[in-house]
Design an enzyme around this catalytic site. Structure first.
Site, PDB file in Angstrom:
ATOM      1  N   ASP A  77       0.810  -1.221   0.000  1.00  0.00           N
ATOM      2  CA  ASP A  77       0.000   0.000   0.000  1.00  0.00           C
ATOM      3  C   ASP A  77       0.840   1.265   0.000  1.00  0.00           C
ATOM      4  O   ASP A  77       0.368   2.322   0.414  1.00  0.00           O
ATOM      5  CB  ASP A  77      -0.957   0.037   1.215  1.00  0.00           C
ATOM      6  N   ASN A  78       2.072   1.152  -0.454  1.00  0.00           N
ATOM      7  CA  ASN A  78       2.941   2.326  -0.409  1.00  0.00           C
ATOM      8  C   ASN A  78       3.526   2.674  -1.769  1.00  0.00           C
ATOM      9  O   ASN A  78       4.459   3.452  -1.874  1.00  0.00           O
ATOM     10  CB  ASN A  78       4.070   2.113   0.616  1.00  0.00           C
TER      11      ASN A  78
END
Lengths: 308, 308, 308, 308
Positions: C252-253
């Site tokens: 999620d980065n």
């Protein structure tokens, strides 16, 4: 298509360094172009600038496929550029003529000079003055003109001259003459109607074509004319809006620069719409002024290209 | 002022078992009321319901100060409620008459039955059918009616009957008669016009007053009528919108249920507006259908109260 | 400052005409460039293209003043352009080397080939397939891969091959090998994770660097990881969001492509957030896919430049 | 289902005299209640109020199904209400105890007294003072406290007392003692931190629990702590936000009252985010203050119920 800019008068004085929106250390020049769409326009302009030592920082283009028009905004670093303002037109003439370009050059360090017109309501005026003080607006604001006395103290707080010129049906021509004299004396480049509740004459508008920005308190073209919040309430809309646009002789029908909306519900009475609307009006007007000051707006027909 | 919170300590009672939050197990009843505003209306209704064993879950009111009208939506748990639907009117009659109430009761377990009308475009139809399958819409959808054959496969995929009824100037009355027969046979409660491109007759509309929801592809009242995206493009607006509304005999002028907008720019040609608009249309129509199915909408004059 | 694109492998096969977003009749080429910022870059590229007969339709640039990087996307009409794909690299080599450019050329008519990964939820899958059928997505979608059987009928309705590959802790490497074989056989250029609930391995991601787009159901960086709606509910936020991003090994980065939000209130329970969130997820994912397919995205460091 | 509207004809009673819509002439009382959810709460409260001559204008409820808590806000016209503030608690005691209610009564005519804390930035302060002068905020603002001298002139322009209390690591306890003395002397009910850049101590916060509203310049819980715009820039988000919340001892983690966002792009550098952020901060803080002043906010756990 459409005679857009007058060929000379206005542009030559428009010399505003767009130091905003970011703390630009560089001094830049901006060239705006409209012409019939054809091959090689970007390359021609880019090559001309490179030949004169310009380092292009941004170049935006747009093509209107229907109108067969080409729009360009190019901004370059003045450091190393070998043309001064006076020589630019001659140097650029060959390209401009070959491609039937209409163009504006904004070069140099003089800040645009802005006059704000207001009536009794002060939310847009207060907002613009606050933004100016905060460094958001790359301009000087030497003059506020109002048909009422109400906002004198606010202007004074910001150290800005405030001239009250009453406008009545019987003295309208005279009042506009007084306004125009003030504007001319102050060397005004842009007029911002910050909820100014008088209609300007065609002659006045023609003097500042594409240089008068108004905020209308509805999502145009809905609710043209007076009392838009009342009409929005009666129609039961679920969003209200505001529209900033250049002023033309057709009321509330000039080229739209920016719009935004806010959600409302059955709980909102007319006064609530007015209150919520103020927040939209402030922001929508301020954005339009910023775009104009950064020379990001090209108008054609009754529309705008806004290069953001 | 400001008697602060009464002393009972909070936290110890904050029990938060992460249970199934919504899919309401409770069976509820909903009562909608419009009447002249006067003292004691909330208490009268609350007391009546309490007397019959109702546990009120939600009670929303609205007062239109101009129209002097009172609006109420009250929802209660049917468990323990001692009136059946047949008896409600008699029991409630005294209160209703005393306060000149117009009211609706929605009680029991039968799901609303919805028919969708469409033409060739399928984005709203596909969206509604997908939401229905996902459990977002508390209704049955037994019927899709179209003046074209295009969406038959889509309806079939969802297992829904699809009836094509061609509508031409010469057979319009006959076509509507066929439509009405289908609707009647299917026991339809609500008609959703999912980009259905035909205008319904006054007789048809009267049969389903306040039970026909349309999606118009503009931010009404701007761009009433045909080709709103084309007109929005020509006007050079910076936002486009969509509006869901109940259908009345005055085209695009029925009570607005929901609206939303999306930002556009000079880069967007008409086809881009059409494409961006689809995303708004889908959502704005679906929200209206959900509000209607949850009995959250009260109409009066040409406006709606939407209790969300 | 970050090795951005691998120097060869991927780009040479990326030959996608951006027929969207508008019904472009012209066949165009797109060149993407990242290099250290210096004088004359725009002119150099524009002149090179003009020398080879290109008519530039759009040229966007961006300068990151902190990173001292220059970004450019230039699109031109292929009619009259005298270089074929095979010759471009040689012809452009002198400029590219002089300015230390990393570049991608997208030229020609082959549509990008997209595989969609999904799990049990179908809203993003259904939305993408519907948009594809409606002509919104300029790509082929030859393959849907899922770890569940649920969406087989939906893929079949759209005539698209559906491969179920179960993914369990013990067979993960094998499952990915199967997936990669399918992707390779289908000549896939872009993978879209349409609410695919498995974490991809670093090896898998490396194979499709900057070519895997995920939709995360929160406004990143808030609520990273599992069950973001539950966490949003517990934190009591007043807006929920969705984020589309390229997948990197850090969960999620990856570089954010697009985000949007929707208003919620105390009335919304977790299930309501989930339902409202679906509408945002659909739109935010679709926008990211469109930007990618139109070659509008440049990534650097952990960020994106999205030329809209 | 679907007993349609009961038969009383509508239009004849739609009297719409266009009177002053909002500036409520009525003097109202507001009662806020939190208690365990159970049957009959709405009816109990409504009946109690009716028994004492109250005309209920608005009654909002909310049930948190997880926490099994019931929330209510009820507002009534004081005309005809037969209890004075002093007697209310005794009269209401039986109901409150039976249902384990925690309640607040806001009754009478005294305006809330608000103190604004600021540091050097003035945009939120200027906005609140302008709104107050425009009649948007139903409160008195007798005091501005700052750790800097910068905004003295602005406060003076609005005729408001300005106290500068320098806050340094070594004198923090003393500074807070001085602040508390000023607040106490001025009879302050609500403290608004309008971009006040000092962290308040736990003792200070405890004194004004749920009566200190802060504006944080990010979309919480993303970018907690200092320099959120810098972190947003580094993460490459496509929206920036602001959050107003009650201050608790856990930094930036108090109950959220209101949030909003604005779109940004790769073109926006940190300074642009700061500038765009100001517009959101102003509006999000002002909304929170309005909700608080209208007694629309109930807090529980770390969340708020905001009855709008």
């Amino acid at each position: 298509m459409c005679a857009l800019w007058s060929p000379v008068a206005t542009p030559r004085r428009l010399v505003t360094p767009p130091q905003l929106p970011r703390p630009m250390h560089r001094t830049t020049a901006i060239l705006l172009i409209i012409c019939p769409d054809r091959r090689g326009l970007v390359a021609a302009v880019a090559q001309f600038l490179a030949d004169h030592g310009a380092n292009i920082l941004h170049a935006d283009q747009h093509i209107d496929d229907n109108a067969k028009l080409f729009f360009m905004r190019v901004e370059w670093d003045l450091e190393g550029f070998d043309l001064c303002e006076a020589d630019f037109a001659d140097a650029f003439a060959a390209i401009a003529e070959e491609h039937a370009m209409r163009w504006q050059l904004h070069l140099g360090r003089r800040l645009a000079r802005v006059a704000i017109f207001c009536s009794r309501q002060d939310h847009c005026l207060a907002d613009l003055l606050h933004r100016h003080r905060a460094g958001e607006l790359a301009c000087d604001i030497p003059l506020v003109i109002s048909n009422h006395a109400d906002n004198r103290a606010l202007a004074a707080f910001h150290g800005i001259r405030y001239e009250q010129i009453e406008v009545l049906p019987r003295n309208k021509a005279e009042a506009e003459a007084d306004q125009l004299a003030l504007l001319s004396d102050a060397g005004i480049d842009l007029i911002v109607l910050a909820r100014y509740m008088q209609v300007l004459s065609g002659q006045f508008i023609a003097r500042y074509a594409n240089r008068i920005i108004n905020i209308h308190h509805s999502f145009l073209p809905a609710f043209v004319g007076a009392r838009p919040y009342q009409h929005a309430f009666e129609r039961g809309v679920k969003l209200i809006g505001a529209t900033s646009h250049y002023v033309t002789t057709e009321l509330d029908n000039g080229p739209i620069i920016e719009q935004d909306v806010e959600r409302v519900s059955h709980r909102d009475q007319v006064d609530d719409l007015v209150q919520k609307g103020r927040d939209i009006e402030r922001v929508v007007l301020a954005r339009a002024v910023k775009y104009h000051l950064a020379h990001r707006i090209l108008t054609y027909g009754n529309k705008t290209v806004v290069f953001d």
